[in-house]
Design a protein around this motif. Sequence first.
Motif, PDB file in Angstrom:
ATOM      1  N   PRO A  69      80.502   5.517  25.569  1.00 10.58           N
ATOM      2  CA  PRO A  69      81.788   5.990  25.044  1.00 10.58           C
ATOM      3  C   PRO A  69      81.657   7.273  24.215  1.00 10.58           C
ATOM      4  CG  PRO A  69      81.012   4.137  23.741  1.00 10.58           C
ATOM      5  CD  PRO A  69      80.025   4.305  24.874  1.00 10.58           C
ATOM      6  N   ALA A  70      82.030   8.385  24.815  1.00 10.88           N
ATOM      7  CA  ALA A  70      81.959   9.665  24.112  1.00 10.88           C
ATOM      8  C   ALA A  70      82.893   9.685  22.900  1.00 10.88           C
ATOM      9  CB  ALA A  70      82.300  10.806  25.063  1.00 10.88           C
ATOM     10  N   ALA A  71      84.014   8.977  22.975  1.00  8.70           N
ATOM     11  CA  ALA A  71      84.960   8.967  21.849  1.00  8.70           C
ATOM     12  C   ALA A  71      84.328   8.367  20.601  1.00  8.70           C
ATOM     13  CB  ALA A  71      86.223   8.195  22.228  1.00  8.70           C
ATOM     14  N   THR A  72      83.529   7.327  20.760  1.00 11.03           N
ATOM     15  CA  THR A  72      82.850   6.721  19.613  1.00 11.03           C
ATOM     16  C   THR A  72      81.838   7.686  19.021  1.00 11.03           C
ATOM     17  OG1 THR A  72      83.122   4.530  20.600  1.00 11.03           O
ATOM     18  CG2 THR A  72      81.468   4.745  18.869  1.00 11.03           C
ATOM     19  N   LEU A  73      81.124   8.390  19.881  1.00 12.06           N
ATOM     20  CA  LEU A  73      80.168   9.382  19.411  1.00 12.06           C
ATOM     21  C   LEU A  73      80.871  10.497  18.643  1.00 12.06           C
ATOM     22  CD1 LEU A  73      77.291  10.550  19.343  1.00 12.06           C
ATOM     23  CD2 LEU A  73      77.706  11.479  21.640  1.00 12.06           C
ATOM     24  N   ARG A  74      82.010  10.949  19.141  1.00 15.44           N
ATOM     25  CA  ARG A  74      82.759  12.000  18.433  1.00 15.44           C
ATOM     26  C   ARG A  74      83.230  11.518  17.067  1.00 15.44           C
ATOM     27  NH1 ARG A  74      85.416  12.392  23.554  1.00 15.44           N
ATOM     28  NH2 ARG A  74      84.533  14.101  24.794  1.00 15.44           N
ATOM     29  N   GLN A  75      83.613  10.267  16.973  1.00 13.88           N
ATOM     30  CA  GLN A  75      84.131   9.738  15.716  1.00 13.88           C
ATOM     31  C   GLN A  75      83.020   9.472  14.705  1.00 13.88           C
ATOM     32  OE1 GLN A  75      87.295   9.382  14.802  1.00 13.88           O
ATOM     33  NE2 GLN A  75      86.914   8.330  12.853  1.00 13.88           N
ATOM     34  N   ASP A  76      81.967   8.807  15.118  1.00 10.36           N
ATOM     35  CA  ASP A  76      80.923   8.367  14.197  1.00 10.36           C
ATOM     36  C   ASP A  76      79.780   9.357  14.044  1.00 10.36           C
ATOM     37  OD1 ASP A  76      82.365   6.028  13.834  1.00 10.36           O
ATOM     38  OD2 ASP A  76      81.161   4.874  15.269  1.00 10.36           O
ATOM     39  N   GLY A  77      79.558  10.170  15.082  1.00 10.16           N
ATOM     40  CA  GLY A  77      78.445  11.112  15.058  1.00 10.16           C
ATOM     41  C   GLY A  77      77.161  10.547  15.619  1.00 10.16           C
ATOM     42  N   PHE A  78      77.142   9.266  15.919  1.00 13.07           N
ATOM     43  CA  PHE A  78      75.959   8.639  16.511  1.00 13.07           C
ATOM     44  C   PHE A  78      76.428   7.505  17.406  1.00 13.07           C
ATOM     45  CE2 PHE A  78      76.928   5.602  13.295  1.00 13.07           C
ATOM     46  CZ  PHE A  78      76.393   4.389  13.728  1.00 13.07           C
ATOM     47  N   LEU A  79      75.529   7.072  18.305  1.00 10.18           N
ATOM     48  CA  LEU A  79      75.847   5.981  19.198  1.00 10.18           C
ATOM     49  C   LEU A  79      74.567   5.250  19.568  1.00 10.18           C
ATOM     50  CD1 LEU A  79      78.235   4.714  20.856  1.00 10.18           C
ATOM     51  CD2 LEU A  79      77.480   6.173  22.759  1.00 10.18           C
ATOM     52  N   ARG A  80      74.564   3.948  19.383  1.00 10.66           N
ATOM     53  CA  ARG A  80      73.447   3.120  19.831  1.00 10.66           C
ATOM     54  C   ARG A  80      73.520   2.962  21.346  1.00 10.66           C
ATOM     55  NH1 ARG A  80      74.966   0.766  14.808  1.00 10.66           N
ATOM     56  NH2 ARG A  80      73.189   0.404  13.397  1.00 10.66           N
ATOM     57  N   LEU A  81      72.415   3.209  22.034  1.00  7.23           N
ATOM     58  CA  LEU A  81      72.396   3.181  23.491  1.00  7.23           C
ATOM     59  C   LEU A  81      71.662   1.977  24.060  1.00  7.23           C
ATOM     60  CD1 LEU A  81      71.661   6.946  24.216  1.00  7.23           C
ATOM     61  CD2 LEU A  81      73.876   5.809  23.970  1.00  7.23           C
ATOM     62  N   GLY A  82      71.100   1.144  23.195  1.00  6.08           N
ATOM     63  CA  GLY A  82      70.359  -0.003  23.680  1.00  6.08           C
ATOM     64  C   GLY A  82      68.964   0.389  24.151  1.00  6.08           C
ATOM     65  N   ARG A  83      68.397  -0.446  24.977  1.00 10.02           N
ATOM     66  CA  ARG A  83      67.013  -0.236  25.405  1.00 10.02           C
ATOM     67  C   ARG A  83      66.992   0.678  26.635  1.00 10.02           C
ATOM     68  NH1 ARG A  83      62.647  -5.127  24.856  1.00 10.02           N
ATOM     69  NH2 ARG A  83      60.844  -3.796  24.457  1.00 10.02           N
ATOM     70  N   LEU A  84      66.556   1.915  26.453  1.00 12.44           N
ATOM     71  CA  LEU A  84      66.497   2.880  27.546  1.00 12.44           C
ATOM     72  C   LEU A  84      65.202   2.763  28.334  1.00 12.44           C
ATOM     73  CD1 LEU A  84      67.970   6.062  25.821  1.00 12.44           C
ATOM     74  CD2 LEU A  84      69.160   4.303  27.153  1.00 12.44           C
ATOM     75  N   LEU A  85      64.160   2.216  27.722  1.00 15.80           N
ATOM     76  CA  LEU A  85      62.896   1.928  28.394  1.00 15.80           C
ATOM     77  C   LEU A  85      62.589   0.450  28.227  1.00 15.80           C
ATOM     78  CD1 LEU A  85      60.665   4.893  27.104  1.00 15.80           C
ATOM     79  CD2 LEU A  85      61.766   4.714  29.355  1.00 15.80           C
ATOM     80  N   ASP A  86      62.206  -0.205  29.305  1.00 16.93           N
ATOM     81  CA  ASP A  86      61.819  -1.600  29.145  1.00 16.93           C
ATOM     82  C   ASP A  86      60.455  -1.683  28.458  1.00 16.93           C
ATOM     83  OD1 ASP A  86      59.807  -1.228  31.126  1.00 16.93           O
ATOM     84  OD2 ASP A  86      61.105  -1.982  32.720  1.00 16.93           O
ATOM     85  N   ALA A  87      60.031  -2.886  28.134  1.00 19.41           N
ATOM     86  CA  ALA A  87      58.809  -3.057  27.346  1.00 19.41           C
ATOM     87  C   ALA A  87      57.603  -2.460  28.053  1.00 19.41           C
ATOM     88  CB  ALA A  87      58.585  -4.547  27.065  1.00 19.41           C
ATOM     89  N   ALA A  88      57.519  -2.632  29.364  1.00 16.69           N
ATOM     90  CA  ALA A  88      56.362  -2.114  30.100  1.00 16.69           C
ATOM     91  C   ALA A  88      56.346  -0.590  30.096  1.00 16.69           C
ATOM     92  CB  ALA A  88      56.377  -2.640  31.534  1.00 16.69           C
ATOM     93  N   ALA A  89      57.507   0.040  30.300  1.00 19.46           N
ATOM     94  CA  ALA A  89      57.577   1.501  30.318  1.00 19.46           C
ATOM     95  C   ALA A  89      57.279   2.083  28.945  1.00 19.46           C
ATOM     96  CB  ALA A  89      58.955   1.949  30.798  1.00 19.46           C
ATOM     97  N   ALA A  90      57.786   1.447  27.901  1.00 23.01           N
ATOM     98  CA  ALA A  90      57.519   1.928  26.543  1.00 23.01           C
ATOM     99  C   ALA A  90      56.035   1.808  26.213  1.00 23.01           C
ATOM    100  CB  ALA A  90      58.357   1.135  25.538  1.00 23.01           C
ATOM    101  N   THR A  91      55.417   0.706  26.618  1.00 17.06           N
ATOM    102  CA  THR A  91      53.979   0.517  26.373  1.00 17.06           C
ATOM    103  C   THR A  91      53.159   1.551  27.130  1.00 17.06           C
ATOM    104  OG1 THR A  91      54.260  -1.852  25.974  1.00 17.06           O
ATOM    105  CG2 THR A  91      52.056  -1.100  26.595  1.00 17.06           C
ATOM    106  N   ARG A  92      53.500   1.774  28.376  1.00 10.69           N
ATOM    107  CA  ARG A  92      52.775   2.759  29.184  1.00 10.69           C
ATOM    108  C   ARG A  92      52.845   4.149  28.566  1.00 10.69           C
ATOM    109  NH1 ARG A  92      54.769   1.194  33.505  1.00 10.69           N
ATOM    110  NH2 ARG A  92      56.545   2.610  33.669  1.00 10.69           N
TER     111      ARG A  92
END
Length: 332
Positions: free
Chosen positions: A51-74
């Motif tokens: 939601p771009a509208a939330t980002l415009r209002q708050d200035g930040f946005l939580r996106l959740g897990r963009l890399l799974d555990a294996a990708a982050a470890t690698r």
Amino acid sequence: MHNSDPFLVDLMSRVQNVLPPDLREEIAAMLAANRARQTAALAPAGPGPFPAATLRQDGFLRLGRLLDAAAATRLREHLLAGKVYAAHVPVYSDGVARSVDETRHHSDYGSYKLQDILAAPGVLELALRDDVVTLASAYLGALPYIYSVHAWWTYPGGPEPARTHRIHRDQDDFRFLSLFVYLTDVNGAEDGPTVYYAGSHRKDLLAAATVNHPDPVIRAEADRIGRIELFFPPRGANATRYTEPLRKLLAPHEAVLTGPAGTGFIADTFGLHRGSPPAKCDRLALWIRFGLYRNWAYINDKTAPAVLPATVLDRLTPAQRMMLELVAVPEG
């Protein structure tokens, strides 16, 4: 005039951080419109899932897990085996490449060169994610340039908080976004989370929360800093000198950004924010920054494009190659 035209770049970078916020935003709109005209045929279609509208209002946005555990470890293990430099950004270090462990004896930070980060597994794909690019395009008003891709360790046990651990504004561009991804677990305050002050990226919202607040006690606290212009550059610089008053004043708007390795969030870091020093364990994080032109931060950090195999760049779309033109060139 193209947004990477040398004359425009020189002119804009010289005036960028001496303008008050209203004029800064006015020029940002002009740069975005110009960039949008240049990239109209390549712009993402549709609103995207974030939601771009939330980002415009708050200035930040939580996106959740963009890399799974294996990708982050690698990715973390790949970077751990590489060399780092004793500063938040390599250009400000002593120029000596050291192991991650050795560097802790020289600095609060260990940072990687662009060439090494872009060659790391999954980083290029992360930078070019369709959902993130669509969000950045909607917020900025045009298909963005990626002007910085960076990863760094923060070490615990420093004698005092580093500069980035004070409340501050980044002043990279007239309008820009920073995507952050944790590569170590940041589950609480002792793990070194980023803290963002919601609404502080916009003059109207910050004024409503401070100097124009209906509560006279809060207005009086804000008045100790001064008029709203002192909350922004150029009169307030990047705000580090106001860290303690701002922490008290903006406590109700504080967002502590946590999550397991692979967690991402995106922020307009012209808004007030701060890092937190980890208490016990090293913290590794990655940022990817999206902007409107070959900006002040790109020049100031002496960024030069990394050299990537032509086969890597050839498989990208025209829009992706255009986004990367400041940070990647083909070999040969």
